[in-house]
Design an enzyme around this catalytic site. Structure first.
Site, mmCIF file in Angstrom:
data_model
loop_
_atom_site.group_PDB
_atom_site.id
_atom_site.type_symbol
_atom_site.label_atom_id
_atom_site.label_comp_id
_atom_site.label_asym_id
_atom_site.label_seq_id
_atom_site.Cartn_x
_atom_site.Cartn_y
_atom_site.Cartn_z
ATOM 1 N N GLY A 71 0.828 -1.203 0.000
ATOM 2 C CA GLY A 71 0.000 0.000 0.000
ATOM 3 C C GLY A 71 0.859 1.247 0.000
ATOM 4 C CG LEU A 74 -2.212 10.058 3.355
ATOM 5 C CD1 LEU A 74 -3.131 10.946 4.179
ATOM 6 C CD2 LEU A 74 -1.087 10.887 2.747
ATOM 7 C CB ALA A 75 -0.986 4.137 6.488
ATOM 8 N N GLY A 76 1.022 3.826 4.130
ATOM 9 C CA GLY A 76 2.089 3.064 3.508
ATOM 10 C C GLY A 76 3.182 3.932 2.916
ATOM 11 N NE ARG A 362 -17.021 12.184 8.366
ATOM 12 C CZ ARG A 362 -15.884 11.898 7.757
ATOM 13 N NH1 ARG A 362 -15.475 10.647 7.660
ATOM 14 N NH2 ARG A 362 -15.148 12.854 7.224
ATOM 15 C CD GLU A 470 -10.455 3.022 5.463
ATOM 16 O OE1 GLU A 470 -11.687 2.801 5.411
ATOM 17 O OE2 GLU A 470 -9.845 3.654 4.569
#
Length: 682
Positions: A71, A74-76, A362, A470
């Site tokens: 991935g 943003l995280a990866g 939400r 996520e």
């Protein structure tokens, strides 16, 4: 319930004891799971102490260690850049043709950080509290406090990278508010924050590609994880252009592959977003935690018919200045909204939740929009909906998001500066001018709070297999507050994972394995057999048709509201769908070439299996919390009703085997720094 104690050693709640068992017969109860890495002591020192306690890896040894990251969002991407900069050998994989195509690019509205630039009472403690409360007290307090604590560092990092955040006239970074809070802590770059942040992470990663510490594999889809001698040691991928099945080996594997919202077929996710990397790990033994916790976003362009293959998100940032309403009288629903006088409009969020108004979380905004439409006060074109009894009914599924007051107050040019690209996107898709006519919005599947179970170090229950962003479950509980997805992705990638993975890698380098290792041979053979199976069925239905049918089942029975009867119906329907998939699937083309039909087949069956587990998890949890709303558990005025005495736990599901019941492991949620309360935004 007790009062929070500064020492961080006195629990404010007791372990829950489940009494109800709606899912009896659908699962097996396993041993409890404990996060052995979770720190104790005062909550505001837990992360700093843990960073110091974690062992270091000296620079010479880092050059000998290989890290696989699946991935490039943003995280990866942030993790690859940071670990590459530190000197590890990183292999980065994505199925897109460029890391810049990762779905993080679509998170438009902003990123939270507790910098208190507005001097409106914000702090790390308040961000921590808002996040735990917003998640309906179903997240780990240590993880959330860490997230709040590192949030300020993220902004500094991104500014240094040149991310063009919006600024006030004097040059300071600007902030706006998002749902579930009463302060302004969301940093933004117009309506394209995710894109700008991803470019920052991407350029940092590409710098390491040029430096030789990161090797980039695009158009490669992970189809299996390799577990050798009890440790994750690599992955099996398929080159999506040539069809070649390849094995890639390393000392540690990180999954940062995003969420599984596309299990619903129609969602705001990119159409390629899938669960395969995480689900392959789950089938190899990694626990899947809280899969029923999915988020419905209230601010999406409504469905217009049965021809659509995805939905479009309008940023939650619009709720800062737009006012949400429906006609008070159903007979006004087909009128031009500009012809409906003020006294005939129901600004229902402002009416029901006066303290937060249009900025309620939400899940609450989504449910109330559905309630208004269920009452017959929805707006927009009528669309066919399949009812639980199989009949069809015409419904208006939309509410107004009106900027008339904002334009009058600030002027159209100011509104254009803040939201111009979002307004342009809406106009292109709908053919309507939102500066002149109110936007129409309706909830749609957007994000998932469930994911692979990880400990405080972001390691799954499989040694050497880490998970960030996520794709894991750890930070948001039952509902994610707006602008917290980008915060978690970058927190995990830049600051958390690099500090926790070194504790594991300090034991390396591990004994090298090669392609002749039995575990590698077996994993590659499994992938090749699976591909051959897809091609050999030669039935009559495409993978897309199965995926679309699954999505209809999931939205109807495991969507905005779930019931015992509906969930049991869904499980039966999904099992029938799975059986038909393996006998009636038609995959065109061959395995040794670009073949999207083959790609979709693998992703669809993983979604089908995940969908069944989601329904079992939702069936077992006979309470309403955050995005999980059980019709049998609500207050007199229709709000979510939790049952902390029964369900204050993380549901960590183990794969039970082919056609066998999944195994439920419970991790007790014990709080010391916060007191559990029923949520109220009124």
């Amino acid at each position: 319930m007790g009062t929070p104690d500064p020492s961080g050693t006195v629990p404010t709640n007791q372990p829950s004891v489940q009494k109800s068992d709606d899912a009896a017969g659908f699962y097996t109860l396993g041993a409890p799971v404990v996060d052995e890495k979770a720190p104790t002591g005062p909550i505001n020192t837990r992360w700093s102490r843990r960073k110091f306690e974690n062992r270091l890896v000296n620079p010479a040894n880092r050059r000998k260690l290989d890290v696989i990251i699946v991935g490039t969002g943003l995280a990866g991407g942030a993790a690859a850049a940071t670990l590459g900069e530190a000197g590890y050998n990183v292999k980065s994989f994505c199925y897109q043709d460029s890391p810049r195509r990762a779905h993080s690019i679509a998170a438009q509205g902003g990123i939270n950080a507790a910098k208190n630039y507005k001097e409106d009472g914000d702090s790390v403690e308040r961000l921590f509290y808002d996040t735990v409360k917003g998640g309906d007290y179903r997240s780990r307090e240590s993880n959330v406090y860490r997230l709040a604590e590192v949030s300020a560092n993220i902004i500094d990092q991104c500014v240094a990278q040149g991310v063009p955040f919006a600024r006030e006239y004097g040059g300071l970074l600007d902030n706006r508010s998002f749902g579930g809070v009463q302060v302004s802590r969301t940093f933004y770059a117009r309506g394209q924050t995710g894109q700008q942040l991803l470019i920052g992470a991407y350029q940092a990663m590409e710098r390491q590609v040029a430096a030789g510490t990161v090797t980039q594999y695009t158009r490669h889809e992970m189809l299996e994880v390799i577990i050798a001698d009890g440790r994750a040691r690599g992955i099996v991928t398929r080159d999506m252009v040539t069809g070649a099945v390849e094995t890639h080996l390393a000392d540690v594997v990180v999954i940062a592959s995003g969420g599984y919202g596309n299990v619903f077929f129609l969602s705001t996710n990119a159409m390629g977003s899938n669960v395969t990397a995480a689900w392959r790990a789950h089938r190899k033994g990694a626990y899947m935690a809280n899969p029923c916790y999915t988020q419905i976003h209230p601010t999406c362009i409504p469905v217009t018919g049965d021809h659509q293959s995805k939905l479009t998100l309008m940023s939650e940032s619009l709720r800062n200045d737009g006012r949400i309403w429906v006609p008070k009288n159903a007979e006004d629903c087909d009128k031009d909204p500009r012809d409906i006088p003020e006294e005939a409009r129901d600004y229902y969020l402002e009416r029901i939740y006066p303290s937060f108004g249009n900025l309620v979380p939400r899940d609450i905004a989504s449910r109330q929009a559905k309630n208004m439409c269920d009452e017959g006060r929805g707006v927009g074109p009528q669309v066919k909906e399949v009812q639980p009894d199989g009949t069809e009914k015409l419904m208006r599924r939309g509410v107004y998001l009106d900027f008339a007051d904002a334009i009058e107050r600030m002027g159209q040019k100011t509104v254009e500066t803040k939201y111009g690209n979002l307004f342009d996107m809406y106009a292109r898709i709908t053919g309507e001018n939102p500066y002149e006519t109110p936007m129409r919005i309706y909830p749609a599947v957007h994000y998932v709070m469930g994911g692979l179970w990880v400990d405080y170090h972001l390691q799954t229950n499989i040694t050497g297999l880490f998970c960030s962003g996520e794709a894991n479950f750890s930070d948001h509980g039952a509902n994610r507050l707006g602008a917290s997805a980008l915060m978690q992705g970058l927190a995990d990638g830049y600051f958390v994972l690099p500090n926790t993975i070194r504790e594991y890698l300090a034991d390396g380098p591990f004994e090298k394995i090669d392609e002749s290792h039995p575990a590698v041979v077996e994993a590659k053979a499994e992938v090749e057999e699976r591909i051959a199976k897809f091609l050999s069925i030669q039935g009559e239905r495409s993978a897309d048709s199965f995926h679309k049918q699954l999505g209809q089942i999931m939205w109807e029975y495991c969507g905005m509201e779930r019931t015992e009867e509906g969930l049991k119906t869904a499980i039966g329907l999904i099992r029938d769908l799975k059986a038909e998939f393996w006998t009636n699937l038609k995959v065109l083309g061959t395995a040794d070439s670009l073949n999207q039909s083959l790609e979709k087949a693998g992703r669809t069956i993983d979604f089908i299996e995940l969908g069944e587990l989601m329904c079992i998890d939702a069936l077992n949890r006979r309470e309403s919390c955050g995005g999980h709303f059980r019709g049998e558990s609500q207050t007199e005025d229709g709000e979510a009703l939790r049952h902390d005495d029964e369900f204050a736990y993380v549901a960590a599901w183990e794969f039970g085997g082919e056609n066998a019941n999944p195994v439920l492991h419970k991790e007790d949620l014990i709080y010391t720094a916060i007191e559990m309360k029923q949520r109220s935004y009124k």
